[in-house]
Motif scaffolding. Structure first.
Motif, PDB file in Angstrom:
ATOM      1  N   PHE A 140      -2.651  -3.504  -3.768  1.00  0.00           N
ATOM      2  CA  PHE A 140      -1.527  -3.904  -4.927  1.00  0.00           C
ATOM      3  C   PHE A 140      -1.107  -2.535  -5.220  1.00  0.00           C
ATOM      4  N   VAL A 141       0.252  -2.622  -5.914  1.00  0.00           N
ATOM      5  CA  VAL A 141       1.237  -1.698  -6.102  1.00  0.00           C
ATOM      6  C   VAL A 141       0.996  -1.505  -7.594  1.00  0.00           C
ATOM      7  N   VAL A 142       0.815  -0.111  -8.018  1.00  0.00           N
ATOM      8  CA  VAL A 142       0.441   0.149  -9.580  1.00  0.00           C
ATOM      9  C   VAL A 142       2.063   0.701 -10.050  1.00  0.00           C
ATOM     10  N   LYS A 143       2.163   0.627 -11.346  1.00  0.00           N
ATOM     11  CA  LYS A 143       3.383   1.053 -11.815  1.00  0.00           C
ATOM     12  C   LYS A 143       2.967   2.503 -11.987  1.00  0.00           C
ATOM     13  N   GLY A 144       4.301   3.397 -11.718  1.00  0.00           N
ATOM     14  CA  GLY A 144       4.247   4.860 -11.899  1.00  0.00           C
ATOM     15  C   GLY A 144       3.944   5.522 -10.444  1.00  0.00           C
ATOM     16  N   GLY A 145       4.199   4.669  -9.303  1.00  0.00           N
ATOM     17  CA  GLY A 145       4.190   5.322  -8.141  1.00  0.00           C
ATOM     18  C   GLY A 145       3.010   6.260  -7.498  1.00  0.00           C
ATOM     19  N   LYS A 146       3.293   7.049  -6.895  1.00  0.00           N
ATOM     20  CA  LYS A 146       2.331   8.077  -6.278  1.00  0.00           C
ATOM     21  C   LYS A 146       1.560   8.742  -7.214  1.00  0.00           C
ATOM     22  N   ASP A 147       2.066   9.136  -8.178  1.00  0.00           N
ATOM     23  CA  ASP A 147       1.249   9.775  -9.216  1.00  0.00           C
ATOM     24  C   ASP A 147       0.131   8.980  -9.912  1.00  0.00           C
ATOM     25  N   ALA A 148       0.622   7.966 -10.392  1.00  0.00           N
ATOM     26  CA  ALA A 148      -0.242   6.927 -10.895  1.00  0.00           C
ATOM     27  C   ALA A 148      -1.313   6.426  -9.889  1.00  0.00           C
ATOM     28  N   ALA A 149      -0.820   6.345  -8.364  1.00  0.00           N
ATOM     29  CA  ALA A 149      -1.954   5.902  -7.765  1.00  0.00           C
ATOM     30  C   ALA A 149      -3.144   6.682  -7.392  1.00  0.00           C
ATOM     31  N   TRP A 150      -2.633   8.064  -7.333  1.00  0.00           N
ATOM     32  CA  TRP A 150      -3.447   8.848  -6.973  1.00  0.00           C
ATOM     33  C   TRP A 150      -4.345   9.475  -8.158  1.00  0.00           C
ATOM     34  N   ASN A 151      -3.778   9.190  -9.425  1.00  0.00           N
ATOM     35  CA  ASN A 151      -4.508   9.275 -10.414  1.00  0.00           C
ATOM     36  C   ASN A 151      -5.708   8.437 -10.647  1.00  0.00           C
ATOM     37  N   ILE A 152      -5.176   7.186 -10.392  1.00  0.00           N
ATOM     38  CA  ILE A 152      -6.288   5.985 -10.415  1.00  0.00           C
ATOM     39  C   ILE A 152      -7.596   6.654  -9.405  1.00  0.00           C
ATOM     40  N   VAL A 153      -7.062   6.691  -8.106  1.00  0.00           N
ATOM     41  CA  VAL A 153      -8.159   7.139  -6.925  1.00  0.00           C
ATOM     42  C   VAL A 153      -8.923   8.350  -7.411  1.00  0.00           C
ATOM     43  N   ASN A 154      -8.393   9.362  -8.282  1.00  0.00           N
ATOM     44  CA  ASN A 154      -9.123  10.463  -8.563  1.00  0.00           C
ATOM     45  C   ASN A 154     -10.091  10.178  -9.743  1.00  0.00           C
ATOM     46  N   ASN A 155      -9.896   9.156 -10.595  1.00  0.00           N
ATOM     47  CA  ASN A 155     -10.764   8.778 -11.708  1.00  0.00           C
ATOM     48  C   ASN A 155     -11.917   7.646 -11.420  1.00  0.00           C
ATOM     49  N   LEU A 156     -11.822   7.393  -9.988  1.00  0.00           N
ATOM     50  CA  LEU A 156     -12.903   6.309  -9.593  1.00  0.00           C
ATOM     51  C   LEU A 156     -14.228   7.205  -9.357  1.00  0.00           C
ATOM     52  N   THR A 157     -15.555   6.644  -9.916  1.00  0.00           N
ATOM     53  CA  THR A 157     -16.808   7.158  -9.410  1.00  0.00           C
ATOM     54  C   THR A 157     -17.488   6.655  -8.300  1.00  0.00           C
ATOM     55  N   MET A 158     -17.413   5.351  -8.182  1.00  0.00           N
ATOM     56  CA  MET A 158     -18.104   4.679  -7.294  1.00  0.00           C
ATOM     57  C   MET A 158     -17.374   4.349  -5.891  1.00  0.00           C
ATOM     58  N   LEU A 159     -16.168   3.831  -6.026  1.00  0.00           N
ATOM     59  CA  LEU A 159     -15.525   3.398  -4.725  1.00  0.00           C
ATOM     60  C   LEU A 159     -15.238   4.466  -3.672  1.00  0.00           C
ATOM     61  N   SER A 160     -15.480   4.341  -2.426  1.00  0.00           N
ATOM     62  CA  SER A 160     -15.239   5.501  -1.454  1.00  0.00           C
ATOM     63  C   SER A 160     -13.701   5.828  -1.383  1.00  0.00           C
ATOM     64  N   ILE A 161     -13.309   7.096  -1.450  1.00  0.00           N
ATOM     65  CA  ILE A 161     -11.900   7.359  -0.974  1.00  0.00           C
ATOM     66  C   ILE A 161     -11.938   7.696   0.467  1.00  0.00           C
ATOM     67  N   THR A 162     -11.728   6.753   1.238  1.00  0.00           N
ATOM     68  CA  THR A 162     -11.753   6.890   2.900  1.00  0.00           C
ATOM     69  C   THR A 162     -10.859   5.954   3.476  1.00  0.00           C
ATOM     70  N   ALA A 163     -10.358   6.107   4.657  1.00  0.00           N
ATOM     71  CA  ALA A 163      -9.586   5.258   5.174  1.00  0.00           C
ATOM     72  C   ALA A 163     -10.102   4.050   6.041  1.00  0.00           C
ATOM     73  N   ASN A 164     -11.432   4.172   6.299  1.00  0.00           N
ATOM     74  CA  ASN A 164     -12.136   2.954   7.041  1.00  0.00           C
ATOM     75  C   ASN A 164     -12.241   1.688   6.157  1.00  0.00           C
ATOM     76  N   LEU A 165     -12.256   0.673   6.641  1.00  0.00           N
ATOM     77  CA  LEU A 165     -12.463  -0.487   6.007  1.00  0.00           C
ATOM     78  C   LEU A 165     -13.494  -1.362   6.834  1.00  0.00           C
ATOM     79  N   GLY A 166     -13.644  -2.555   6.240  1.00  0.00           N
ATOM     80  CA  GLY A 166     -14.539  -3.399   6.688  1.00  0.00           C
ATOM     81  C   GLY A 166     -15.936  -3.097   6.685  1.00  0.00           C
ATOM     82  N   ASP A 167     -16.421  -2.134   5.650  1.00  0.00           N
ATOM     83  CA  ASP A 167     -17.620  -1.623   5.354  1.00  0.00           C
ATOM     84  C   ASP A 167     -18.230  -2.485   4.059  1.00  0.00           C
TER      85      ASP A 167
END
Ligand SMILES: *Cc1c(COP(=O)(O)O)cnc(C)c1O
Length: 389
Positions: free
Chosen positions: A310-337
């Motif tokens: 999904f695309v979030v409103k606010g471009g890269k800054d908003a996307a990075w901000n969301i990623v940086n405020n998660l506590t459970m989801l893994s920030i990683t490039a792998n998939l299918g886990d």
């Protein structure tokens, strides 16, 4: 085991028991196999006698995985490789020569694009890229020297599809091979060979392992297509799979169908919830009725898969901000886990592409890709809600 159904093949195909009659599949971590005599050694090396003699060439644990995956894909033969990328490399090296032309979908795994344009092109193989779903563009871009068509469906990361049957007809009308990267669906959801593809490639690293442990790849197809040129690349190029990894993947196949069903259920629930979130500007999931190829997905696949982007409103800054405020989801490039992972494709998996290549592939700066895992859906949702806030 030709008469057996998918779930049975996933659990029993390919196993050859040793004299110990072990119930579970054995692991053979050995680099070579011994011969009774000089005569036997010579016969096995020359291929006059079929037997395992050196693990770069073949190994019983690796064979078990190859045969089981081939049974699930409905292919005559399987080959296992060290990674998904080396599976794609071996297919290209084994079927093409300098002066040949490859037509590929634009929306493929970022590293595949790099392999084609920066590495294989150096050896005189020509590449052109077309929009995955635009069958007229595929047809119009075929040249006299086109030998191979390459596509991923659904594509990474924006879950675009191509009609495999129609694409196979286009390829075969010009005597070209159709290669499908079936990583996102796995044979549990989609069987490209039955729809006319000649070769299926896999990154076993993803759903086939399913728990993010091992690197591996695979190639499935007719013996006449992969048994000579491509097998020769593995034998002499050495991109073979380790027996330990083959064992992990073999056991992964046993639960593949169950896991894929659960991934699909969680992904659909999450995509449906994302539709109601203000921050989401655009949503990509083939299971949603407003996905442009929802009907094709229903017809060609048994389920819609576990990848939601999904695309979030606010471009890269908003996307990075969301990623940086998660506590459970893994920030990683792998998939299918089994673990849900989140990726910002523009700065990771597709970061080495030029801006133009990213624009062509619809990788915008606000795009986030989720590989929806098997945790409780409410916990996945709550974590994302935290990021959105
Ligand atoms: C990950 C991936 C690959 C490459 O596989 P590796 O095992 O990482 O080498 C190829 N195609 C797709 C669609 C992938 O997601």
């Amino acid at each position: 085991m030709d008469d057996f159904n998918f779930d049975t093949l996933a659990i029993r195909a390919g196993q050859v028991r040793s004299n110990f009659q072990e119930h579970s599949e054995a692991i053979y971590p050995t680099s070579s196999f011994i011969f009774k005599s000089a005569e036997e050694a010579a016969a096995r090396f020359s291929g006059e006698e079929e037997a395992h003699f050196y693990t770069r060439v073949s190994n019983p644990t690796v064979s078990c995985f190859q045969d089981r995956l081939a049974a699930l894909e409905g292919g005559e033969m399987g080959l296992a490789t060290s990674t998904g990328m080396s599976a794609i490399l071996a297919v290209m090296l084994g079927t093409l020569k300098a002066g040949d032309h490859v037509l590929s979908s634009r929306s493929i795994f970022g590293t595949s694009t790099i392999l084609f344009t920066n590495i294989l092109a150096k050896f005189g193989i020509e590449f052109d890229f077309v929009d995955l779903s635009d069958l007229d563009a595929w047809k119009a871009s075929i040249k006299l020297n086109t030998k191979l068509l390459f596509a991923e469906t659904p594509s990474n990361p924006i879950t675009e599809l191509v009609d495999i049957k129609a694409l196979a007809e286009i390829a075969h009308a010009s005597d070209a091979l159709l290669v499908i990267d079936n990583c996102f669906c796995t044979p549990a959801l989609q069987k490209p060979l039955a729809l006319g593809a000649d070769i299926v490639v896999h990154s076993a690293t993803k759903y086939i392992d399913g728990q993010g442990r091992c690197m591996g790849g695979a190639i499935v197809g007719k013996k006449s297509v992969i048994g000579e040129g491509i097998f020769a690349v593995l034998r002499s190029g050495g991109v073979t799979m380790s027996p330990f990894n083959a064992w992990v993947f073999t056991k992964g196949l046993e639960t593949l169908n169950l896991r894929m069903k659960a991934h699909c259920d969680n992904a659909l629930a999450l995509a449906t919830w994302l539709q109601s979130q203000d921050v989401v500007e655009k949503l990509y999931y083939p299971g949603l009725t407003d996905h442009p190829q929802h009907d094709l997905a229903k017809q060609q696949q048994k389920g819609f898969g576990g990848i939601v982007s999904f695309v979030v409103k606010g471009g890269k800054d908003a996307a990075w901000n969301i990623v940086n405020n998660l506590t459970m989801l893994s920030i990683t490039a792998n998939l299918g886990d089994t673990k849900t992972t989140i990726t910002h494709p523009a700065t990771t998996t597709h970061g080495r592409l030029s801006q133009e290549q990213r624009d062509d592939a619809n990788i915008s700066d606000g795009l986030l890709r989720l590989s929806v895992g098997l945790e409780d859906i409410n916990d996945i949702q709550n974590d994302l809600a935290r990021g959105f806030k």
